[in-house]
Write a protein that holds these residues in place. Structure first.
Motif, PDB file in Angstrom:
ATOM      1  N   ALA A  47      37.373  35.403  26.606  1.00 40.88           N
ATOM      2  CA  ALA A  47      38.461  35.820  27.496  1.00 40.88           C
ATOM      3  C   ALA A  47      37.958  36.719  28.604  1.00 40.88           C
ATOM      4  O   ALA A  47      36.870  37.307  28.515  1.00 40.88           O
ATOM      5  N   TRP A  48      38.762  36.799  29.639  1.00 41.68           N
ATOM      6  CA  TRP A  48      38.570  37.770  30.704  1.00 41.68           C
ATOM      7  C   TRP A  48      39.704  38.783  30.639  1.00 41.68           C
ATOM      8  O   TRP A  48      40.877  38.405  30.533  1.00 41.68           O
ATOM      9  N   PHE A  49      39.332  40.043  30.717  1.00 41.96           N
ATOM     10  CA  PHE A  49      40.277  41.143  30.803  1.00 41.96           C
ATOM     11  C   PHE A  49      40.017  41.900  32.096  1.00 41.96           C
ATOM     12  O   PHE A  49      38.956  41.768  32.717  1.00 41.96           O
ATOM     13  N   SER A  67      43.119  32.982  46.000  1.00 43.79           N
ATOM     14  CA  SER A  67      44.322  33.651  46.534  1.00 43.79           C
ATOM     15  C   SER A  67      44.425  35.079  46.024  1.00 43.79           C
ATOM     16  O   SER A  67      45.481  35.514  45.546  1.00 43.79           O
ATOM     17  N   LEU A  68      43.342  35.806  46.129  1.00 42.97           N
ATOM     18  CA  LEU A  68      43.297  37.159  45.592  1.00 42.97           C
ATOM     19  C   LEU A  68      44.237  38.089  46.349  1.00 42.97           C
ATOM     20  O   LEU A  68      44.444  37.951  47.566  1.00 42.97           O
ATOM     21  N   LYS A  69      44.794  39.029  45.599  1.00 42.17           N
ATOM     22  CA  LYS A  69      45.734  40.002  46.129  1.00 42.17           C
ATOM     23  C   LYS A  69      45.203  41.405  45.870  1.00 42.17           C
ATOM     24  O   LYS A  69      44.400  41.609  44.951  1.00 42.17           O
ATOM     25  N   PRO A  70      45.667  42.396  46.633  1.00 45.32           N
ATOM     26  CA  PRO A  70      45.211  43.777  46.375  1.00 45.32           C
ATOM     27  C   PRO A  70      45.466  44.217  44.934  1.00 45.32           C
ATOM     28  O   PRO A  70      44.666  44.981  44.377  1.00 45.32           O
ATOM     29  N   GLU A  71      46.536  43.740  44.330  1.00 44.97           N
ATOM     30  CA  GLU A  71      46.836  44.131  42.951  1.00 44.97           C
ATOM     31  C   GLU A  71      45.876  43.513  41.937  1.00 44.97           C
ATOM     32  O   GLU A  71      45.927  43.835  40.749  1.00 44.97           O
ATOM     33  N   ASP A  72      44.996  42.626  42.377  1.00 41.56           N
ATOM     34  CA  ASP A  72      43.952  42.099  41.495  1.00 41.56           C
ATOM     35  C   ASP A  72      42.749  43.029  41.423  1.00 41.56           C
ATOM     36  O   ASP A  72      41.823  42.792  40.632  1.00 41.56           O
ATOM     37  N   THR A  73      42.747  44.079  42.223  1.00 43.09           N
ATOM     38  CA  THR A  73      41.654  45.041  42.212  1.00 43.09           C
ATOM     39  C   THR A  73      41.542  45.703  40.845  1.00 43.09           C
ATOM     40  O   THR A  73      42.519  46.276  40.345  1.00 43.09           O
ATOM     41  N   ALA A  74      40.365  45.600  40.230  1.00 46.49           N
ATOM     42  CA  ALA A  74      40.163  46.128  38.880  1.00 46.49           C
ATOM     43  C   ALA A  74      38.716  45.910  38.464  1.00 46.49           C
ATOM     44  O   ALA A  74      37.960  45.196  39.139  1.00 46.49           O
ATOM     45  N   MET A  75      38.360  46.500  37.348  1.00 44.48           N
ATOM     46  CA  MET A  75      37.113  46.168  36.676  1.00 44.48           C
ATOM     47  C   MET A  75      37.414  44.985  35.770  1.00 44.48           C
ATOM     48  O   MET A  75      38.396  45.034  35.003  1.00 44.48           O
ATOM     49  N   TYR A  76      36.599  43.962  35.860  1.00 46.63           N
ATOM     50  CA  TYR A  76      36.809  42.757  35.072  1.00 46.63           C
ATOM     51  C   TYR A  76      35.757  42.669  33.964  1.00 46.63           C
ATOM     52  O   TYR A  76      34.557  42.868  34.220  1.00 46.63           O
ATOM     53  N   TYR A  77      36.234  42.353  32.764  1.00 48.93           N
ATOM     54  CA  TYR A  77      35.375  42.284  31.591  1.00 48.93           C
ATOM     55  C   TYR A  77      35.487  40.923  30.923  1.00 48.93           C
ATOM     56  O   TYR A  77      36.590  40.365  30.836  1.00 48.93           O
ATOM     57  N   CYS A  78      34.370  40.408  30.424  1.00 45.12           N
ATOM     58  CA  CYS A  78      34.465  39.266  29.532  1.00 45.12           C
ATOM     59  C   CYS A  78      34.376  39.777  28.098  1.00 45.12           C
ATOM     60  O   CYS A  78      33.794  40.833  27.838  1.00 45.12           O
ATOM     61  N   ALA A  79      34.969  39.028  27.204  1.00 45.11           N
ATOM     62  CA  ALA A  79      35.049  39.443  25.817  1.00 45.11           C
ATOM     63  C   ALA A  79      35.022  38.233  24.905  1.00 45.11           C
ATOM     64  O   ALA A  79      35.444  37.134  25.290  1.00 45.11           O
ATOM     65  N   THR A 131      43.915  43.046  23.378  1.00 47.69           N
ATOM     66  CA  THR A 131      42.611  43.691  23.508  1.00 47.69           C
ATOM     67  C   THR A 131      41.933  43.888  22.159  1.00 47.69           C
ATOM     68  O   THR A 131      40.735  43.665  22.007  1.00 47.69           O
ATOM     69  N   GLY A 132      42.692  44.284  21.149  1.00 47.78           N
ATOM     70  CA  GLY A 132      42.136  44.571  19.832  1.00 47.78           C
ATOM     71  C   GLY A 132      41.622  43.358  19.086  1.00 47.78           C
ATOM     72  O   GLY A 132      40.925  43.508  18.084  1.00 47.78           O
ATOM     73  N   ASP A 133      41.946  42.165  19.573  1.00 51.74           N
ATOM     74  CA  ASP A 133      41.476  40.939  18.915  1.00 51.74           C
ATOM     75  C   ASP A 133      40.035  40.624  19.270  1.00 51.74           C
ATOM     76  O   ASP A 133      39.416  39.754  18.657  1.00 51.74           O
ATOM     77  N   TYR A 134      39.508  41.297  20.286  1.00 54.15           N
ATOM     78  CA  TYR A 134      38.167  40.986  20.798  1.00 54.15           C
ATOM     79  C   TYR A 134      37.198  42.094  20.419  1.00 54.15           C
ATOM     80  O   TYR A 134      37.466  43.269  20.649  1.00 54.15           O
ATOM     81  N   ASN A 135      36.090  41.707  19.828  1.00 51.17           N
ATOM     82  CA  ASN A 135      35.154  42.700  19.321  1.00 51.17           C
ATOM     83  C   ASN A 135      33.846  42.781  20.096  1.00 51.17           C
ATOM     84  O   ASN A 135      33.063  43.707  19.872  1.00 51.17           O
ATOM     85  N   LEU A 136      33.614  41.853  20.993  1.00 44.89           N
ATOM     86  CA  LEU A 136      32.392  41.871  21.797  1.00 44.89           C
ATOM     87  C   LEU A 136      32.779  41.959  23.270  1.00 44.89           C
ATOM     88  O   LEU A 136      33.598  41.146  23.739  1.00 44.89           O
ATOM     89  N   TRP A 137      32.188  42.906  23.981  1.00 43.35           N
ATOM     90  CA  TRP A 137      32.580  43.180  25.368  1.00 43.35           C
ATOM     91  C   TRP A 137      31.359  43.342  26.263  1.00 43.35           C
ATOM     92  O   TRP A 137      30.318  43.852  25.834  1.00 43.35           O
ATOM     93  N   GLY A 138      31.530  42.928  27.503  1.00 43.42           N
ATOM     94  CA  GLY A 138      30.533  43.220  28.505  1.00 43.42           C
ATOM     95  C   GLY A 138      30.798  44.571  29.154  1.00 43.42           C
ATOM     96  O   GLY A 138      31.760  45.261  28.808  1.00 43.42           O
ATOM     97  N   GLN A 139      29.956  44.925  30.122  1.00 37.32           N
ATOM     98  CA  GLN A 139      30.064  46.218  30.788  1.00 37.32           C
ATOM     99  C   GLN A 139      31.034  46.175  31.965  1.00 37.32           C
ATOM    100  O   GLN A 139      31.441  47.234  32.459  1.00 37.32           O
ATOM    101  N   GLY A 140      31.362  44.992  32.420  1.00 30.69           N
ATOM    102  CA  GLY A 140      32.334  44.868  33.492  1.00 30.69           C
ATOM    103  C   GLY A 140      31.705  44.660  34.855  1.00 30.69           C
ATOM    104  O   GLY A 140      30.553  45.025  35.097  1.00 30.69           O
TER     105      GLY A 140
END
Length: 125
Positions: A34-36, A83-95, A109-118
């Motif tokens: 997933a992407w968070f 079609s990116l919007k200003p509200e898409d501004t964030a740190m993006y993580y894969c999990a 979020t709690g279902d994912y146990n492996l995360w990248g640094q973003g």
């Protein structure tokens, strides 16, 4: 297992970016991935997931604009963002959900146990 994101950057409204996520132990095809994203002062939210059958799930905020996919041969997870919007501004993580807690869907979020640094995505108006 180490997940590493790349592809973030700064774009203007309406632009596109493609994020990538690689892992060190070739797990992508076996787990729900997933992407968070997390904006300053906000909780981390799940936006897209793909399970081991290739079935995808999206948050309403990105459905129709973002596409999650994976290349099993290269063990890479992608997030195509259009079609990116200003509200898409964030740190993006894969999990990765290695325990199957998400049930193959986006889950929480709690279902994912492996995360990248973003990787940072900034969309300017």
């Amino acid at each position: 297992v180490q997940l590493v994101e790349s592809g973030g950057g700064s774009v203007q409204t309406g632009g596109s970016l493609r994020l990538s996520c690689t892992d060190s132990e070739y797990i992508l095809s076996g787990y729900t991935m997933a992407w968070f994203r997390q904006a300053p002062g906000q909780e981390r939210e799940g936006i897209a997931a793909i399970n081991d059958e290739g079935i995808t799930s999206y948050a309403d905020s990105v459905r129709g604009r973002f596409t999650i996919s994976q290349d099993n041969a290269n063990d890479t997870l992608y997030l195509q963002m259009n079609s990116l919007k200003p509200e898409d501004t964030a740190m993006y993580y894969c999990a990765a959900d290695s325990f199957g807690l998400s049930g193959g869907g986006l889950g929480s979020t709690g279902d994912y146990n492996l995360w990248g640094q973003g990787t940072q995505v900034t969309v300017s108006s």
